[in-house]
Design an enzyme around this catalytic site. Structure first.
Site, mmCIF file in Angstrom:
data_model
loop_
_atom_site.group_PDB
_atom_site.id
_atom_site.type_symbol
_atom_site.label_atom_id
_atom_site.label_comp_id
_atom_site.label_asym_id
_atom_site.label_seq_id
_atom_site.Cartn_x
_atom_site.Cartn_y
_atom_site.Cartn_z
ATOM 1 C CE LYS A 174 -2.490 0.926 3.724
ATOM 2 N NZ LYS A 174 -1.930 -0.276 4.298
ATOM 3 C CB THR B 203 5.277 0.109 -2.535
ATOM 4 O OG1 THR B 203 6.097 -0.365 -1.467
ATOM 5 C CG2 THR B 203 6.079 0.103 -3.824
ATOM 6 N NE ARG C 50 -0.123 4.556 9.087
ATOM 7 C CZ ARG C 50 -0.324 3.354 9.608
ATOM 8 N NH1 ARG C 50 -0.703 3.253 10.872
ATOM 9 N NH2 ARG C 50 -0.149 2.271 8.893
ATOM 10 C CE LYS D 81 4.808 -2.025 7.598
ATOM 11 N NZ LYS D 81 3.784 -1.000 7.917
ATOM 12 C CB ALA E 181 -4.284 1.052 11.183
ATOM 13 C CG PHE F 227 -3.685 -2.646 9.545
ATOM 14 C CD1 PHE F 227 -2.425 -3.166 9.290
ATOM 15 C CD2 PHE F 227 -3.990 -2.323 10.857
ATOM 16 C CE1 PHE F 227 -1.499 -3.364 10.308
ATOM 17 C CE2 PHE F 227 -3.078 -2.528 11.883
ATOM 18 C CZ PHE F 227 -1.837 -3.041 11.612
ATOM 19 C CG PHE G 9 4.366 -9.488 -6.604
ATOM 20 C CD1 PHE G 9 5.350 -9.791 -5.673
ATOM 21 C CD2 PHE G 9 3.354 -8.616 -6.230
ATOM 22 C CE1 PHE G 9 5.330 -9.233 -4.406
ATOM 23 C CE2 PHE G 9 3.315 -8.051 -4.975
ATOM 24 C CZ PHE G 9 4.315 -8.360 -4.048
ATOM 25 C CD1 TRP H 273 8.750 -3.041 -4.650
ATOM 26 C CD2 TRP H 273 9.762 -4.101 -6.339
ATOM 27 N NE1 TRP H 273 9.846 -3.690 -4.138
ATOM 28 C CE2 TRP H 273 10.489 -4.345 -5.156
ATOM 29 C CE3 TRP H 273 10.209 -4.664 -7.538
ATOM 30 C CZ2 TRP H 273 11.639 -5.143 -5.132
ATOM 31 C CZ3 TRP H 273 11.351 -5.453 -7.528
ATOM 32 C CH2 TRP H 273 12.052 -5.685 -6.327
#
Length: 560
Positions: free
Chosen positions: A78, A80, A101, A112, A277, A305, A385, A413
C-alpha cells in the site's frame, strides 16, 4: 547460461539515487521561503505550522485515499503504491504530493522492517525516516511518560483529586516491541503501588491527539481533554485537572510541525504522525494533509491496514473531525494476496492459479462494496509481481468490472512512477468526474453500542456484537460522562473481517467480541478492543533487528 544477478535490495536502490537538498524542493514545488522551513540536515525538514496557517483554510487540491484489501503475509504494497502513484501523477503533469505516516521503531526492529515504500517507489532518506525521524516519536514518548510521572507524583503527594487508584487508565509508552512491559507493578513510595503497564508509542493517545489536532490551540485543548481515570465518586479526571497540559504541549511544539522529505524521483512527501490502525485511527496528521492540499493539485494519502480498518477510520474519525473528504479512493490488491485469501499457502503463491484468485477475490469485492456504500467507488490498483500471469490479472479486472469499478495493473516497484502512469491516468479520470456526497457510516447521535454494532454489521459482515460486561459498563459510563457523541475506533485484527485472524476471504455471520472499551477523549473517539488485539506487540522468533547494522562507511544497512 549465466545466472542472473540478484535484484538489489530496497536499501541498495535507495543508496544508489542521489538526493536533492530539501530546501530547493520546498521553494521550487511549494514556493516556501527559507524561513518557513527548518532543515534537519540536508535532505529532511520541518515546515513551520505558522506559515502553513497563513496559507488559509481553503482546500485547493484533490484528496486521494489509498487503502487495501485485508493484508496477508504475502504483502500488498500500500505504501509503495501510494509513492509510485504520486510519482506517476507528477510524471503526467499533476502537481502531486504524498502524505504518509511515520514508521514506528517497534515494527521496524520487529517483524515488518522498514516502512518507507519499496523498490523504485520509496521515500528518502530511507534510514532516517525509519529511525528517529526528526524526533517526533521521542517527543510523543516523553510527553506520554511525563504525564504518567506527574500523575503518579500527584498520588504520592496526597491524591487531592481523589483518583480511584484502581481505575487509572493512563499507561506509560515506549517505541519498542516488548511483551515484558505489557504489565508492570509500579512502586509509588511510602508503601503504595499500582498495577499498570506500557503501550507502544504509536498506540499512545498523545500520538492520536497530535495527528488529529488542527493547530496549537486545538492541540492544547485536546491534551487537556484527555481522561486519566475516575474519582472515587465516579466522575472523570482530565489532564487539565492536573494542570500539566501546557508542559505536554511544550514537549510537542516542534513535533506538531509536519516533516518534509522526497521520493526517489525528487517529488515532495509529507511524513508526519504514526498512529496504529487498530487501537487508533491509522492516518497521517491533519496538519500535514491540510498543508499538502493547500500546496498541491493532488494529494495522495494512505490509511493503515485494510479498508475495513484504515479507510473506515479515515472516513468515520479523521474526516468526521476535520471536515476533510476524499475525492477518490484507490484500493490496492495483489494476485498473491487474493490467492492467500483463496486458500493457497504462502509457499505455493508463485504457481499460476486463476481459480484461487477468483476464490480469494471475495475479500476484494467486500472492500469494493464497503467503499461504494460511502459513496466512493474505488479504482483498484493491482500491485504487480513478476510471477503474476496475464490470466490472473485479467481475472481481477473482470471481477472489478462486475462491481462497476476499474482495475489497473501497475509496476511501480520495478519501474517507479513510469510503471504507474496508467493508474495515475485512471485516478485523474475519476477526479475529473463529478463526485457525490461522501456518506459517513453512522450519526453522531447513535449510542456507542450501536456505532460499534453498525461497523461490525455493515463493514465486517458480522451478525452482531457480544460486549463483555466490563466493556458494557464502561461504554455506559462514557455516555454518562457526556462522550456518547464520539465516533468509535474498533481495534480488530487486520488479517480478517472477523476477530479471528485465520478467517480469510470474506466471512459472514460471525459475532464480534468486544472485550474492553477505552476512552480517548483528547483524540475524540472511543476504542472498542476485540479479540486478541494488543497495544504492546512482542518480537517474533527472529526479529528484523538481527539484520540491521552500520557498514564501514557509517551507513545504516538492513532496515529493509
Amino acid at each position: 547460461m549465466a545466472a542472473s544477478a540478484p535484484a538489489p535490495s530496497d536499501g541498495e536502490i535507495a543508496a544508489s539515487v542521489p538526493l536533492r537538498p530539501i530546501l530547493p524542493i520546498a521553494e521550487a514545488r511549494f514556493g516556501l521561503p527559507a524561513e518557513a522551513v527548518t532543515p534537519y540536515g540536508h535532505y529532511k525538514a520541518k515546515v513551520s505550522l505558522d506559515h502553513l496557517t497563513g496559507l488559509g483554510d481553503a482546500k485547493s487540491g484533490k484528496l486521494v485515499l489509498v487503502t487495501a484489501v485485508s493484508p496477508t503475509p504475502a504483502g500488498e504494497g500500500k505504501t509503495t503504491t501510494s509513492i509510485g502513484l504520486n510519482d506517476a501523477l507528477n510524471r503526467i503533469g499533476a502537481n502531486a504530493t504524498v502524505c504518509l505516516r511515520e514508521p514506528s521503531l517497534g515494527p521496524c526492529f520487529g517483524m515488518k522492517g522498514g516502512a518507507a515504500g519499496g523498490g523504485w517507489s520509496q521515500v528518502t532518506p530511507m534510514a532516517d525516516i525509519n529511525l528517529h525521524f526528526n524526533g517526533d516519536l521521542h517527543a510523543i514518548t516523553a510527553a506520554n511518560n511525563l504525564l504518567a510521572a506527574v500523575l503518579d507524583s500527584h498520588l504520592y503527594w496526597g491524591n487531592k483529586l481523589d483518583l480511584d487508584v484502581d481505575a487509572i487508565s493512563w499507561r506509560r509508552a515506549l517505541d519498542v516491541n516488548d511483551r515484558a512491559l505489557r504489565r508492570a507493578d509500579f512502586s509509588l513510595g511510602r508503601g503504595a503501588h499500582r498495577v499498570s503497564g506500557f503501550d507502544i508509542t504509536a498506540a499512545s493517545e498523545i500520538m492520536a491527539v497530535l495527528c488529529l489536532a488542527q493547530d496549537r490551540d486545538d492541540l492544547l485543548k485536546r491534551l487537556g481533554d484527555i481522561v486519566l481515570g475516575r474519582r472515587n465518586d465516579g466522575g472523570p479526571v482530565q489532564v487539565r485537572d492536573l494542570g500539566v497540559e501546557g508542559a505536554l504541549a511544550a514537549l510537542l511544539n516542534d513535533a506538531l510541525n509536519p516533516n518534509l522529505v522526497q521520493t526517489l524521483e525528487g517529488n515532495p512527501a509529507f511524513i508526519h504522525g504514526g498512529p496504529f490502525a487498530n487501537i487508533a485511527h491509522g492516518c497521517n496528521s491533519v496538519v500535514a494533509t491540510r498543508a499538502a492540499l493547500a500546496l498541491s493539485d493532488v494529494v495522495v494519502t494512505e490509511a493503515g491496514f485494510g479498508a475495513d480498518l484504515g479507510a473506515e477510520k479515515f472516513l468515520d474519525i479523521k474526516c468526521r473531525q476535520s471536515g476533510l473528504r476524499p475525492d477518490a479512493v484507490v484500493l490496492v490488491c495483489t494476485v498473491r494476496a487474493l490467492k492467500m485469501h483463496g486458500g493457497v499457502s504462502q509457499g505455493d503463491l508463485a504457481e499460476p492459479d486463476v481459480a484461487s484468485v477468483r476464490g480469494g477475490a471475495v475479500n476484494l469485492v467486500r472492500h469494493i462494496e464497503n467503499l461504494k456504500a460511502y459513496g466512493l467507488p474505488p479504482v483498484v490498483a493491482i500491485n504487480h509481481f513478476n510471477t503474476d500471469t496475464e490470466d490472473e490479472i485479467a481475472a481481477i479486472q473482470d471481477i472489478a468490472a462486475e462491481c462497476g469499478v476499474r482495475a489497473v495493473a501497475a509496476t511501480h516497484w520495478a519501474d517507479g512512477g513510469a510503471g504507474a502512469t496508467a493508474l495515475a491516468e485512471a485516478v485523474m479520470d475519476r477526479l475529473s468526474q463529478e463526485g457525490g456526497t461522501v456518506e459517513l457510516l453512522y450519526a453522531d447521535e447513535a449510542s456507542l453500542h450501536d456505532k460499534i454494532d453498525t461497523v461490525a454489521r455493515r463493514i465486517y459482515g458480522a451478525s452482531g456484537i457480544a460486549v463483555e460486561p466490563d466493556a458494557a459498563r464502561d461504554l455506559a459510563m462514557f455516555e454518562d460522562w457526556g462522550y456518547g457523541r464520539l465516533p468509535v475506533c474498533v481495534a480488530k485484527t487486520q488479517y480478517s473481517f472477523s476477530a479471528d485472524p485465520k478467517a480469510l476471504g470474506a466471512p459472514e455471520g460471525h459475532v464480534l467480541p468486544v472485550r474492553e472499551a477505552r476512552l480517548s477523549a483528547g483524540a475524540g473517539f472511543v476504542v472498542a478492543i476485540t479479540g486478541a488485539v494488543m497495544t504492546m506487540p512482542g518480537l517474533p522468533r527472529r526479529p528484523a533487528a538481527l539484520d540491521i547494522g552500520v557498514d564501514a562507511n557509517g551507513q545504516v544497512v538492513g532496515v529493509f
